[in-house]
Design a protein around this motif. Structure first.
Motif, PDB file in Angstrom:
ATOM      1  N   VAL A 178      -4.999   1.216  -6.201  1.00 56.49           N
ATOM      2  CA  VAL A 178      -4.361   2.234  -4.877  1.00 56.49           C
ATOM      3  C   VAL A 178      -5.408   3.238  -4.584  1.00 56.49           C
ATOM      4  O   VAL A 178      -6.366   3.462  -5.638  1.00 56.49           O
ATOM      5  CB  VAL A 178      -3.359   2.693  -5.291  1.00 56.49           C
ATOM      6  N   GLU A 184       0.921  -1.253  -0.064  1.00 57.24           N
ATOM      7  CA  GLU A 184       0.016   0.059  -0.070  1.00 57.24           C
ATOM      8  C   GLU A 184       0.974   1.280   0.013  1.00 57.24           C
ATOM      9  O   GLU A 184       0.653   2.156  -0.588  1.00 57.24           O
ATOM     10  CB  GLU A 184      -0.944   0.070   1.132  1.00 57.24           C
ATOM     11  N   ARG A 227       2.334   1.735  -3.645  1.00 54.93           N
ATOM     12  CA  ARG A 227       1.431   2.233  -4.585  1.00 54.93           C
ATOM     13  C   ARG A 227       1.093   3.545  -4.212  1.00 54.93           C
ATOM     14  O   ARG A 227       0.643   4.289  -5.080  1.00 54.93           O
ATOM     15  CB  ARG A 227       0.100   1.355  -4.553  1.00 54.93           C
ATOM     16  N   LEU A 228       0.633   4.024  -2.806  1.00 52.78           N
ATOM     17  CA  LEU A 228       0.220   5.332  -2.635  1.00 52.78           C
ATOM     18  C   LEU A 228       1.234   6.350  -3.095  1.00 52.78           C
ATOM     19  O   LEU A 228       0.807   7.106  -3.593  1.00 52.78           O
ATOM     20  CB  LEU A 228      -0.247   5.382  -1.220  1.00 52.78           C
TER      21      LEU A 228
END
Length: 641
Positions: A348, A289, A292-293
């Protein structure tokens, strides 16, 4: 003396075209060198065509390689035709046809310093040229030199012109000089350009010169591997290798073509990786996460789709927009940029609070990767919340934790509130904002007004019991908990922002009162410094090059008896007097006496009056000494009255 010289020999001398140096064009049946091969990869359509084109003798047409900005056009051409197998010429910054011709000549004959050869080979200023007569060589025009350069061309390798759109020539001139080598000399010519950046005039003229146009798409995986291989060895390099699929996946979802942006993202990820602990790196779902963020927001900012302001209150903007879509005035509800950007991605959620707003701003806007800030933001997420974590952290992560854990955290948070167990301002504000959120959403049995009043009473109770920390000495002393604390923004929405702000302001005032309560203990020490060290006194109450003073923005002098202050001043060594006077002048210059030091306005007036009285009682030089201490203070007070 004039010595005979024929033009043919002149050209050979100038350009070094002796028989032993002259390179002939390859015969048509001679094997051409092949581009470097990648054993594990199939040649691209670009490489296939360029290899075919290089096999031609005099094609009399050029090849245009085009594509969007940053897609790796030059990289792919160089991969197909290595530097030593072509004459590479950048057109960037070339402003005349002579510049282009000279650049081509320099690429073909890099060892020919022809200007020096003229000087060393033709000693006299004139020469007798067969069939022409006497010629002043120091008067050779640039036109003659340019004409000579145009005639000296090697067809041994293809010419590759890069950066056509950044050439200083207009389109017709640039294409004209390129066509010189295509039509007149029969060279194989490849031109690299972002044709969308060129004028319509180029579109009309290019068909006459270019027999083939090849559009290049970014080879994202190859580019990523190249960027990754250029990183220094270390844990962060392995971190990026592990996340390769996620990085490439997010880049593909973005629709961005620029490999330059991808390179920046990879380099920024390396900086991010350096800040992570082993505990963070071992949590695979959190790292997926996180990467991707970070990649999505980095790409959107670099592409200009988002601004710095869009990083703040991301979740709130999305929530407000969704609420507005269901309202009657839906047309007036313009889609925020953060929502538009978020809609591009399926893998995302760029409104995720895994990385808090201020942490993202520091990294993506300011270029600062602060280890403490980043780790605090991650540690406050549900991925790293533990049963022993602060109750407010558990409650704030309710949407990612089991109900039993959240219920236990909520009970502990309410207990802390009822028993006034928390005194840290950041933690207090987190608890306050969560209680307000629950009241606003109907989760709590209390309304928002009741909860607001309870928060104010909490602060007052801490103050009255002496457990509320005093305010800091700096004018921006509350920055550490202004919008967020411990890497997490407060849970505040527009529905109750004014209520939260009123509680926040009350907390600041209360902490100011907590400091004022300490004045009686601090004043004796300050008066002692006044009597013994005037320079140190100045540094205590005024901003200097040594940094923030202890009382620079704190009106502590208002709590000092003016008579006691003046008496201590008069008792101090006379060399101190200048520094005390200077300190007061500096302290009250500008508008500070009407702002943060406003409580001291009456105090300084009283001090000035007492000094006047002291001067009236004195005589001679002693009287003059006191008067010399007073004037500027009085003048500044008159201006601020």
């Amino acid at each position: 003396m004039v010595r005979p010289f024929d033009l043919g020999n002149l050209i050979k001398v100038i350009f070094g075209l002796d028989s032993e140096h002259t390179k002939a064009a390859p015969a048509t049946n001679e094997a051409l060198p092949k581009a470097a091969e990648q054993p594990t990869k199939h040649p691209s359509h670009l490489a296939d065509y360029l290899n075919y084109y290089r096999s031609l003798s005099e094609p009399h047409y050029a090849v245009l390689v085009t594509g969007d900005w940053g897609t790796g056009k030059t990289f792919q051409v160089r991969e197909s035709i290595p530097n030593d197998q072509a004459f590479y010429v950048s057109l960037f910054g070339l402003n005349s046809t002579e510049d282009v011709v000279a650049a081509v000549y320099a690429a073909m004959f890099p060892g020919k310093a022809f200007v020096k050869r003229i000087a060393s080979s033709i000693g006299e200023t004139t020469a007798e040229i067969s069939g022409i007569g006497s010629l002043a060589l120091n008067g050779i025009t640039s036109g003659l030199v340019g004409a000579l350069l145009r005639q000296q061309v090697s067809k041994e390798k293809p010419i590759i012109f890069d950066d056509l759109e950044r050439c200083g020539l207009d389109v017709k001139q640039a294409l004209g000089v390129i066509n010189l080598y295509v039509e007149h000399h029969g060279c194989r010519v490849i031109v690299i350009a972002h044709d969308n950046k060129l004028t319509d005039e180029f579109s009309e003229a290019k068909e006459k010169i270019f027999g083939q146009t090849i559009r290049v798409d970014p080879r994202v995986e190859d580019a990523f591997d190249k960027f990754h291989s250029s990183l220094l060895a270390g844990p962060e390099k392995n971190f990026i290798a592990v996340q390769r699929g996620n990085i490439i996946g997010v880049f593909s979802e973005s629709g961005i073509q620029s490999l330059r942006i991808l390179r920046h993202v990879v380099e920024d990820l390396a900086r991010l990786g350096k800040t992570l602990s082993e505990q963070h790196l071992a949590n695979d779902p959190a790292m997926v996460e996180l990467v991707r963020l970070f990649c999505a927001l980095n790409i959107e900012l670099r592409a200009g789709h988002l601004k710095a302001a869009d990083l703040y209150k991301r979740k709130e903007k999305e929530f407000s927009y969704e609420l507005g879509r269901n309202s009657e005035n839906e047309r007036a509800n313009e889609q925020p940029r953060i929502v538009s950007a978020n809609n591009k991605y399926t893998s995302v959620d760029i409104t995720s609070t895994l990385l808090q707003d201020h942490a993202l701003n520091e990294m993506l806007v300011e270029g600062r990767f602060d280890k403490e800030t980043i780790q605090a933001s991650l540690n406050a997420s549900s991925y790293f919340i533990k049963s022993q974590s602060a109750p407010w952290q558990i409650v704030g992560s309710f949407d990612k934790l089991d109900d039993e854990i959240v219920a236990s955290g909520l009970a502990k948070m309410e207990q802390q509130f009822d028993k006034r167990e928390v005194s840290d301002s950041g933690e207090i504000l987190h608890i306050f904002s969560l209680r307000m959120m629950m009241a606003n959403k109907g989760i709590s049995s209390k309304d928002i007004e009741t909860v607001t009043q309870e928060c104010i009473e909490y602060i007052d109770d801490l103050l009255s019991s002496g457990r509320l920390p005093p305010r800091g000495p700096d004018w921006d002393w509350y920055d550490d908990f202004g919008d967020s604390a411990y890497g997490v923004s407060y849970w505040v929405t527009d529905d109750y922002r004014d209520k939260f702000q009123s509680v926040f302001d009350h907390l600041l005032r209360a902490r100011g009162k907590a400091l004022e309560a300490e004045f009686p203990k601090r004043i004796p020490e300050l008066l002692k410094i006044l009597e013994t060290d005037g320079q140190l006194f100045l540094e205590k109450i005024c901003y200097t090059h040594k940094g923030n003073p202890e009382y620079g923005s704190i009106p502590i002098l208002a709590a000092v008896d003016p008579k006691t202050f003046v008496a201590a001043w008069m008792r101090s060594p006379k060399q101190n007097w200048y520094w005390v006077s200077r300190a007061l002048q500096e302290r009250y210059k500008g508008s500070r006496v009407e702002d943060v030091l406003k409580p001291e306005a009456a105090w300084i007036n009283a001090v000035v009056k007492l000094l006047d009285e002291e001067a009236a009682k004195a005589t001679g030089l002693a009287k003059l000494r006191i008067h010399r201490t007073i004037p500027k203070i009085r003048q500044r007070q008159a201006e601020s009255a």
